[in-house]
Design a protein around this motif. Sequence first.
Motif, PDB file in Angstrom:
ATOM      1  N   GLN A  45       4.992  44.052  47.873  1.00 58.22           N
ATOM      2  CA  GLN A  45       4.218  45.288  47.936  1.00 58.22           C
ATOM      3  C   GLN A  45       4.660  46.324  46.902  1.00 58.22           C
ATOM      4  N   LEU A  46       5.676  46.015  46.112  1.00 63.76           N
ATOM      5  CA  LEU A  46       6.120  46.896  45.029  1.00 63.76           C
ATOM      6  C   LEU A  46       5.230  46.607  43.823  1.00 63.76           C
ATOM      7  N   ARG A  47       4.239  47.437  43.601  1.00 64.43           N
ATOM      8  CA  ARG A  47       3.237  47.176  42.564  1.00 64.43           C
ATOM      9  C   ARG A  47       3.696  47.613  41.179  1.00 64.43           C
ATOM     10  N   GLN A  48       4.214  48.818  41.074  1.00 67.56           N
ATOM     11  CA  GLN A  48       4.708  49.338  39.801  1.00 67.56           C
ATOM     12  C   GLN A  48       5.854  50.284  40.101  1.00 67.56           C
ATOM     13  N   GLY A  49       6.767  50.383  39.159  1.00 63.68           N
ATOM     14  CA  GLY A  49       7.852  51.328  39.323  1.00 63.68           C
ATOM     15  C   GLY A  49       8.725  51.376  38.094  1.00 63.68           C
ATOM     16  N   GLU A  50       9.113  52.580  37.755  1.00 67.43           N
ATOM     17  CA  GLU A  50      10.085  52.752  36.682  1.00 67.43           C
ATOM     18  C   GLU A  50      10.872  54.016  36.975  1.00 67.43           C
ATOM     19  N   LEU A  51      12.097  54.012  36.524  1.00 67.42           N
ATOM     20  CA  LEU A  51      12.958  55.171  36.688  1.00 67.42           C
ATOM     21  C   LEU A  51      13.843  55.270  35.458  1.00 67.42           C
ATOM     22  N   LYS A  52      13.649  56.332  34.702  1.00 69.08           N
ATOM     23  CA  LYS A  52      14.413  56.584  33.480  1.00 69.08           C
ATOM     24  C   LYS A  52      15.518  57.583  33.788  1.00 69.08           C
ATOM     25  N   LEU A  73       3.335  51.643  45.593  1.00 69.09           N
ATOM     26  CA  LEU A  73       3.537  50.634  46.625  1.00 69.09           C
ATOM     27  C   LEU A  73       2.231  50.504  47.401  1.00 69.09           C
ATOM     28  N   SER A  74       1.820  49.286  47.716  1.00 75.51           N
ATOM     29  CA  SER A  74       0.599  49.125  48.502  1.00 75.51           C
ATOM     30  C   SER A  74       0.592  47.754  49.168  1.00 75.51           C
ATOM     31  N   THR A  75      -0.141  47.678  50.277  1.00 74.06           N
ATOM     32  CA  THR A  75      -0.214  46.443  51.053  1.00 74.06           C
ATOM     33  C   THR A  75      -1.158  45.422  50.438  1.00 74.06           C
ATOM     34  N   ALA A  76      -1.923  45.790  49.416  1.00 78.43           N
ATOM     35  CA  ALA A  76      -2.820  44.866  48.726  1.00 78.43           C
ATOM     36  C   ALA A  76      -2.608  45.004  47.222  1.00 78.43           C
ATOM     37  N   PRO A  77      -2.857  43.931  46.472  1.00 82.81           N
ATOM     38  CA  PRO A  77      -2.684  44.021  45.019  1.00 82.81           C
ATOM     39  C   PRO A  77      -3.514  45.132  44.376  1.00 82.81           C
ATOM     40  N   ASP A  78      -4.701  45.378  44.907  1.00 85.17           N
ATOM     41  CA  ASP A  78      -5.538  46.484  44.432  1.00 85.17           C
ATOM     42  C   ASP A  78      -5.277  47.677  45.349  1.00 85.17           C
ATOM     43  N   PRO A  79      -4.567  48.705  44.884  1.00 81.03           N
ATOM     44  CA  PRO A  79      -4.252  49.844  45.761  1.00 81.03           C
ATOM     45  C   PRO A  79      -5.482  50.502  46.378  1.00 81.03           C
ATOM     46  N   ARG A  84      -2.423  50.475  53.403  1.00 84.99           N
ATOM     47  CA  ARG A  84      -1.301  51.419  53.381  1.00 84.99           C
ATOM     48  C   ARG A  84      -0.727  51.440  51.980  1.00 84.99           C
ATOM     49  N   GLY A  85      -0.328  52.657  51.528  1.00 86.20           N
ATOM     50  CA  GLY A  85       0.265  52.737  50.207  1.00 86.20           C
ATOM     51  C   GLY A  85       0.887  54.088  49.926  1.00 86.20           C
ATOM     52  N   ALA A 111       7.112  62.622  45.305  1.00 85.56           N
ATOM     53  CA  ALA A 111       5.937  63.370  45.736  1.00 85.56           C
ATOM     54  C   ALA A 111       4.699  62.660  45.216  1.00 85.56           C
ATOM     55  N   GLY A 112       3.740  62.462  46.100  1.00 82.88           N
ATOM     56  CA  GLY A 112       2.515  61.798  45.685  1.00 82.88           C
ATOM     57  C   GLY A 112       1.578  61.600  46.855  1.00 82.88           C
ATOM     58  N   ASP A 113       0.610  60.722  46.664  1.00 85.79           N
ATOM     59  CA  ASP A 113      -0.385  60.438  47.697  1.00 85.79           C
ATOM     60  C   ASP A 113       0.038  59.225  48.514  1.00 85.79           C
ATOM     61  N   HIS A 114      -0.111  59.363  49.845  1.00 90.83           N
ATOM     62  CA  HIS A 114       0.134  58.213  50.716  1.00 90.83           C
ATOM     63  C   HIS A 114      -1.093  58.029  51.593  1.00 90.83           C
ATOM     64  N   TRP A 115      -1.230  56.831  52.121  1.00100.04           N
ATOM     65  CA  TRP A 115      -2.341  56.545  53.005  1.00100.04           C
ATOM     66  C   TRP A 115      -1.964  55.407  53.944  1.00100.04           C
ATOM     67  N   GLY A 116      -2.641  55.363  55.082  1.00101.52           N
ATOM     68  CA  GLY A 116      -2.465  54.291  56.054  1.00101.52           C
ATOM     69  C   GLY A 116      -1.330  54.525  57.015  1.00101.52           C
ATOM     70  N   GLU A 117      -1.160  53.549  57.890  1.00 94.32           N
ATOM     71  CA  GLU A 117      -0.103  53.630  58.891  1.00 94.32           C
ATOM     72  C   GLU A 117       0.545  52.275  59.058  1.00 94.32           C
TER      73      GLU A 117
END
Length: 132
Positions: A45-52, A73-79, A84-85, A111-117
């Motif tokens: 479920q880790l779709r993309q991530g970077e930390l510099k 992060l999302s429960t499906a390949p297409d967020p 949930r994501g 900080a960002g958008d979340h959805w689902g439970e």
Amino acid sequence: RRSQVPNGAKAGDTFDVPQPVLRRIMRYHLVDNTRGEPNFWSPEQLRQGELKATVEKADAKGMTVRLDGTALLSTAPDPAAAERGYDAALLGYIAYDAAADRITRFDLVAAGDHWGEGAYTGGARPGRHTFT
């Protein structure tokens, strides 16, 4: 610190935070526990991530490092189709005390958008909402 900041790092140097560290942060710390015990994210479920990491200050006394990144992060390949994501920006700071040979500060905000439970966190509002 030794595993996170290359030896001889100086102000202005930028490098990637190692992927195992970023994946651990994403899986276990970017969760919504405001309504109960959250489901942790699976590796899939880790779709993309970077930390510099950018060294802001480095001298004989220690070092200050700024962290900037993103996480998706999302429960499906297409967020857009995921139940949930979380789509977040990351900002943080690490301070290292050379005399004590220890990290004295580690702050990271998402900080960002979340959805689902999750399975144990029912009652989420429908749609996407800001979550910090």
